[in-house]
Design a protein around this motif. Structure first.
Motif, PDB file in Angstrom:
ATOM      1  N   GLN A 125       0.786  -1.063  -0.001  1.00 15.99           N
ATOM      2  CA  GLN A 125      -0.204  -0.104  -0.002  1.00 15.99           C
ATOM      3  C   GLN A 125       0.785   1.183  -0.024  1.00 15.99           C
ATOM      4  O   GLN A 125       1.912   1.124   0.686  1.00 15.99           O
ATOM      5  N   GLY A 126       0.405   2.157  -0.837  1.00 20.97           N
ATOM      6  CA  GLY A 126       1.203   3.419  -0.744  1.00 20.97           C
ATOM      7  C   GLY A 126       0.167   4.677  -0.638  1.00 20.97           C
ATOM      8  O   GLY A 126      -0.794   4.078   0.085  1.00 20.97           O
ATOM      9  N   PRO A 127       0.504   6.063  -0.628  1.00 18.29           N
ATOM     10  CA  PRO A 127      -0.398   7.041  -0.447  1.00 18.29           C
ATOM     11  C   PRO A 127      -1.819   6.812  -1.032  1.00 18.29           C
ATOM     12  O   PRO A 127      -2.897   7.092  -0.749  1.00 18.29           O
ATOM     13  N   THR A 128      -1.855   6.386  -2.492  1.00 14.78           N
ATOM     14  CA  THR A 128      -3.109   6.334  -3.231  1.00 14.78           C
ATOM     15  C   THR A 128      -3.447   4.893  -3.828  1.00 14.78           C
ATOM     16  O   THR A 128      -4.400   4.920  -4.230  1.00 14.78           O
ATOM     17  N   THR A 129      -2.586   3.912  -3.582  1.00 13.28           N
ATOM     18  CA  THR A 129      -2.548   2.662  -4.363  1.00 13.28           C
ATOM     19  C   THR A 129      -2.409   1.603  -3.465  1.00 13.28           C
ATOM     20  O   THR A 129      -1.888   1.722  -2.501  1.00 13.28           O
ATOM     21  N   ASP A 130      -3.300   0.527  -3.809  1.00 19.76           N
ATOM     22  CA  ASP A 130      -3.160  -0.614  -3.179  1.00 19.76           C
ATOM     23  C   ASP A 130      -2.946  -1.809  -4.273  1.00 19.76           C
ATOM     24  O   ASP A 130      -3.801  -1.828  -5.102  1.00 19.76           O
ATOM     25  N   VAL A 131      -2.005  -2.499  -3.933  1.00 16.67           N
ATOM     26  CA  VAL A 131      -1.678  -3.726  -5.036  1.00 16.67           C
ATOM     27  C   VAL A 131      -1.577  -4.948  -4.297  1.00 16.67           C
ATOM     28  O   VAL A 131      -0.785  -5.129  -3.077  1.00 16.67           O
ATOM     29  N   LEU A 132      -2.326  -6.153  -4.932  1.00 15.90           N
ATOM     30  CA  LEU A 132      -2.316  -7.383  -4.425  1.00 15.90           C
ATOM     31  C   LEU A 132      -1.735  -8.434  -5.421  1.00 15.90           C
ATOM     32  O   LEU A 132      -2.306  -8.442  -6.418  1.00 15.90           O
ATOM     33  N   VAL A 133      -0.768  -9.194  -5.192  1.00 15.09           N
ATOM     34  CA  VAL A 133      -0.241 -10.117  -5.783  1.00 15.09           C
ATOM     35  C   VAL A 133      -0.549 -11.590  -5.363  1.00 15.09           C
ATOM     36  O   VAL A 133      -0.067 -11.660  -3.928  1.00 15.09           O
ATOM     37  N   VAL A 134      -0.780 -12.630  -5.824  1.00 18.82           N
ATOM     38  CA  VAL A 134      -0.995 -14.023  -5.234  1.00 18.82           C
ATOM     39  C   VAL A 134      -0.241 -14.990  -6.235  1.00 18.82           C
ATOM     40  O   VAL A 134      -0.423 -14.939  -7.406  1.00 18.82           O
ATOM     41  N   ILE A 135       0.629 -15.971  -5.621  1.00 18.86           N
ATOM     42  CA  ILE A 135       1.039 -16.854  -6.147  1.00 18.86           C
ATOM     43  C   ILE A 135       0.611 -18.209  -5.553  1.00 18.86           C
ATOM     44  O   ILE A 135       0.625 -18.342  -4.354  1.00 18.86           O
ATOM     45  N   GLU A 136       0.517 -19.179  -6.415  1.00 20.53           N
ATOM     46  CA  GLU A 136      -0.069 -20.477  -5.946  1.00 20.53           C
ATOM     47  C   GLU A 136       0.404 -21.717  -6.740  1.00 20.53           C
ATOM     48  O   GLU A 136       0.841 -21.578  -7.759  1.00 20.53           O
ATOM     49  N   ARG A 137       0.634 -22.776  -6.115  1.00 15.10           N
ATOM     50  CA  ARG A 137       0.929 -24.191  -6.699  1.00 15.10           C
ATOM     51  C   ARG A 137       2.361 -24.282  -7.065  1.00 15.10           C
ATOM     52  O   ARG A 137       3.135 -25.104  -7.042  1.00 15.10           O
ATOM     53  N   GLU A 138       2.807 -23.072  -7.805  1.00  8.88           N
ATOM     54  CA  GLU A 138       4.235 -23.104  -8.338  1.00  8.88           C
ATOM     55  C   GLU A 138       4.930 -21.909  -8.199  1.00  8.88           C
ATOM     56  O   GLU A 138       4.060 -20.843  -7.984  1.00  8.88           O
ATOM     57  N   HIS A 139       6.217 -21.750  -8.046  1.00  8.41           N
ATOM     58  CA  HIS A 139       6.803 -20.568  -7.489  1.00  8.41           C
ATOM     59  C   HIS A 139       6.817 -19.278  -8.451  1.00  8.41           C
ATOM     60  O   HIS A 139       7.063 -18.101  -7.834  1.00  8.41           O
ATOM     61  N   THR A 140       6.437 -19.457  -9.570  1.00  7.02           N
ATOM     62  CA  THR A 140       6.226 -18.110 -10.381  1.00  7.02           C
ATOM     63  C   THR A 140       4.787 -18.149 -11.004  1.00  7.02           C
ATOM     64  O   THR A 140       4.575 -17.383 -12.015  1.00  7.02           O
ATOM     65  N   ARG A 141       3.819 -18.969 -10.561  1.00  8.06           N
ATOM     66  CA  ARG A 141       2.550 -18.939 -11.128  1.00  8.06           C
ATOM     67  C   ARG A 141       1.524 -17.839 -10.552  1.00  8.06           C
ATOM     68  O   ARG A 141       1.291 -18.256  -9.275  1.00  8.06           O
ATOM     69  N   VAL A 142       1.449 -16.809 -11.108  1.00  4.70           N
ATOM     70  CA  VAL A 142       0.604 -15.457 -10.767  1.00  4.70           C
ATOM     71  C   VAL A 142      -0.531 -15.928 -10.827  1.00  4.70           C
ATOM     72  O   VAL A 142      -1.177 -16.100 -12.092  1.00  4.70           O
ATOM     73  N   THR A 143      -1.574 -15.896  -9.825  1.00  3.07           N
ATOM     74  CA  THR A 143      -2.875 -16.223 -10.080  1.00  3.07           C
ATOM     75  C   THR A 143      -3.859 -14.985 -10.057  1.00  3.07           C
ATOM     76  O   THR A 143      -5.009 -15.091 -10.065  1.00  3.07           O
ATOM     77  N   LYS A 144      -3.161 -14.216  -9.210  1.00  3.74           N
ATOM     78  CA  LYS A 144      -4.213 -12.832  -8.920  1.00  3.74           C
ATOM     79  C   LYS A 144      -3.194 -11.549  -8.905  1.00  3.74           C
ATOM     80  O   LYS A 144      -2.052 -11.557  -8.467  1.00  3.74           O
ATOM     81  N   LEU A 146      -4.036  -7.482  -8.412  1.00  2.00           N
ATOM     82  CA  LEU A 146      -4.954  -6.435  -8.502  1.00  2.00           C
ATOM     83  C   LEU A 146      -4.450  -5.097  -8.068  1.00  2.00           C
ATOM     84  O   LEU A 146      -3.476  -5.149  -7.244  1.00  2.00           O
ATOM     85  N   ARG A 147      -4.889  -4.318  -8.856  1.00  2.00           N
ATOM     86  CA  ARG A 147      -4.361  -2.807  -8.393  1.00  2.00           C
ATOM     87  C   ARG A 147      -5.735  -1.849  -8.088  1.00  2.00           C
ATOM     88  O   ARG A 147      -6.563  -1.698  -9.052  1.00  2.00           O
ATOM     89  N   ASN A 148      -5.696  -1.593  -7.009  1.00  2.00           N
ATOM     90  CA  ASN A 148      -6.875  -0.806  -6.349  1.00  2.00           C
ATOM     91  C   ASN A 148      -8.066  -1.627  -6.827  1.00  2.00           C
ATOM     92  O   ASN A 148      -9.496  -1.072  -7.027  1.00  2.00           O
ATOM     93  N   GLY A 149      -7.881  -2.996  -6.453  1.00  2.00           N
ATOM     94  CA  GLY A 149      -9.132  -3.823  -6.538  1.00  2.00           C
ATOM     95  C   GLY A 149      -9.629  -4.347  -8.133  1.00  2.00           C
ATOM     96  O   GLY A 149     -10.418  -5.159  -8.228  1.00  2.00           O
ATOM     97  N   GLU A 150      -8.955  -3.460  -8.936  1.00  2.00           N
ATOM     98  CA  GLU A 150      -9.205  -3.896 -10.586  1.00  2.00           C
ATOM     99  C   GLU A 150      -7.935  -5.083 -11.087  1.00  2.00           C
ATOM    100  O   GLU A 150      -6.752  -4.706 -10.685  1.00  2.00           O
ATOM    101  N   PRO A 151      -8.320  -5.996 -11.588  1.00  2.00           N
ATOM    102  CA  PRO A 151      -7.641  -7.041 -12.302  1.00  2.00           C
ATOM    103  C   PRO A 151      -6.501  -6.382 -13.424  1.00  2.00           C
ATOM    104  O   PRO A 151      -6.924  -5.602 -13.965  1.00  2.00           O
ATOM    105  N   VAL A 152      -5.431  -6.796 -13.347  1.00  2.00           N
ATOM    106  CA  VAL A 152      -4.241  -6.503 -14.169  1.00  2.00           C
ATOM    107  C   VAL A 152      -4.103  -7.720 -15.151  1.00  2.00           C
ATOM    108  O   VAL A 152      -3.975  -8.932 -14.604  1.00  2.00           O
ATOM    109  N   GLU A 153      -3.752  -7.430 -16.379  1.00  2.00           N
ATOM    110  CA  GLU A 153      -3.377  -8.318 -17.514  1.00  2.00           C
ATOM    111  C   GLU A 153      -2.326  -9.246 -16.761  1.00  2.00           C
ATOM    112  O   GLU A 153      -1.465  -8.993 -15.893  1.00  2.00           O
ATOM    113  N   GLN A 154      -2.294 -10.533 -17.188  1.00  2.00           N
ATOM    114  CA  GLN A 154      -1.531 -11.642 -16.662  1.00  2.00           C
ATOM    115  C   GLN A 154      -1.784 -12.353 -15.754  1.00  2.00           C
ATOM    116  O   GLN A 154      -1.156 -13.033 -14.849  1.00  2.00           O
TER     117      GLN A 154
END
Length: 429
Positions: A125-144, A146-154
């Motif tokens: 979290q920063g002054p205006t932005t919240d980012v969430l990254v989730v990795i599951e099952r494999e070490h580089t497998r990005v499954t989520k 989100l930037r300010n709750g909105e999905p980001v490509e990939q």
């Protein structure tokens, strides 16, 4: 592309540092690049296995160990495209910036209650932005992502699709199929495996030279009045393999070629094969085929004991993989390879994983010794019978029942181990 070749290319990849904390650094780096402003808070929610494997391991180029410095480095290094090699080329300025970030006390780490053994959730979290990254099952497998709750490509859909294809191929592996592939595939298709030979040999030689960790490999190789090991071929192979883990677990900045998401598994299943090939003068084609066999057998075993597991993947899966490659180099048949797998599992099936740390070199040396011992028996057409413990008449049944051992017999082992580890620092949950 042949599905087994595709699987092999995916599961054999370079990494710098232990893959669990480095995967955390990768997740945080993805989040920091999307945040693109000053970090005010950084929260990690991690599965028990990620915490277990990151508590005590050295982080390359830092002289430090554990999750905090790995996460902080991810936050200040904008190189997420390097994935598990994100710390390659770490500069003093980047290390200083990471330590300054830690000094601000912005990092919070929590245990995530999740059925996923490999789970990393990084929220910045920063002054205006919240980012969430989730990795599951494999070490580089990005499954989520989100930037300010909105999905980001990939995000999830592409990752899920790719993982399902690979999982489907891995779930259908058999020793028969692996052997056919390794012995019949065109050499040019598997020559890439030879790139890992120089990489893994280099860190082994570094471990033999330097005073890393417990110096398991180095002390086995040195002749002295207090060393009961001789200068025979087996000791040389075990020492070379253990030395690589000594260096890696102590935070050496040298990369290794991983197998099934683990550098120690890559070390365990390749270095015994590489060391034996050198000693008997095997040519590059013979070595490449032996490595294809050892890597895919390791992936096969991991399919049942789990990506992260209460069982030691490096000792068990890596040991079984090494055993297969060793027997192949010795001129053994498929039937003898199956005998070797049975004996190696009979020897190592109870080896637990209590995190990534210096003593991994001890377990890898034990696994390598068991692989050599089982290969010797197999070449004499000796192996356990179905009346012996967890061994079944058909080798695939023996392998499949490793999953039952993990899921039924060791269901609470991970949480118990983590509790014991955390109790030493007063952090038990």
């Amino acid at each position: 592309m042949n599905p087994l070749l595709e699987l092999l290319k995916k599961e054999v990849a370079p990494a710098e540092g232990c893959t669990e904390p480095i995967a955390v650094a990768y997740a945080v780096s993805l989040a920091a690049e999307l945040l693109d402003e000053e970090i005010q808070s950084m929260k990690l929610c991690l599965s028990g296995n990620i915490i277990k494997n990151a508590l005590g391991v050295g982080i390359p180029g830092t002289g430090q160990s554990g999750l905090p410095i790995a996460a902080a480095l991810g936050a200040v290094i904008p190189r997420s495209h390097r994935k598990l090699e994100i710390l390659s080329g770490l500069s003093p300025d980047e290390l200083e910036a990471a330590n300054r970030l830690l000094a601000r006390d912005v990092l919070q780490v929590e245990l995530k209650e999740t059925p996923e053994k490999l789970y990393i959730e990084a929220r910045l979290q920063g002054p205006t932005t919240d980012v969430l990254v989730v990795i599951e099952r494999e070490h580089t497998r990005v499954t989520k992502l989100l930037r300010n709750g909105e999905p980001v490509e990939q995000g999830r859909e592409k990752a899920d699709c790719e993982a399902e294809v690979v999982d489907d191929v891995a779930s259908q592996l058999t020793l028969d199929g692996i052997y056919s592939f390794a012995t019949e595939v065109a050499l040019e298709d598997i020559e890439f495996l030879l790139e890992g030979v120089a990489m893994n040999k280099a860190i082994s030689e570094e471990g033999l030279r330097g005073e890393y960790g417990l110096q398991v490999g180095r002390k086995m190789a040195q002749q002295s009045a207090v060393n009961l090991f001789g200068q025979d071929m087996a000791t040389g192979i075990i020492a070379a393999t253990a030395a690589a883990s000594d260096a890696r677990m102590a935070g050496s900045a040298m990369p290794v070629m991983t197998t099934a998401g683990s550098g120690n598994q890559g070390i365990a299943c390749t270095l015994p094969v590489i060391a034996l090939a050198e000693r008997i003068g095997a040519d590059e084609e013979k070595l490449a085929r032996a490595l294809a066999l050892s890597n895919l057998v390791t992936v096969h075993i991991k399919q049942y004991i789990g990506r992260l597991s209460p069982l030691c993947g490096s000792g068990i899966a890596g040991g079984v993989g090494a055993n297969s490659g060793i027997i192949y180099l010795m001129g053994g048949s498929l039937a003898q390879i199956k005998r070797g797998v049975q004996s190696t599992i009979a020897s190592l099936s109870g080896m637990i994983c209590d995190g990534a740390k210096a003593t991994c070199a001890l377990k890898i040396s034990t696994g390598t010794n068991a692989a050599i011992q089982a290969a010797t028996l197999a070449m004499n057409d000796i192996s356990p019978s179905p009346s012996d413990g967890v061994i079944f008449d058909e080798v695939e049944d023996t392998i499949r029942n490793m999953e039952r051992l993990v899921q039924e017999g060791l269901a609470n082992t991970d949480s118990t181990i983590l509790g014991i580890m955390l109790s030493k620092s007063g952090k038990e949950t």
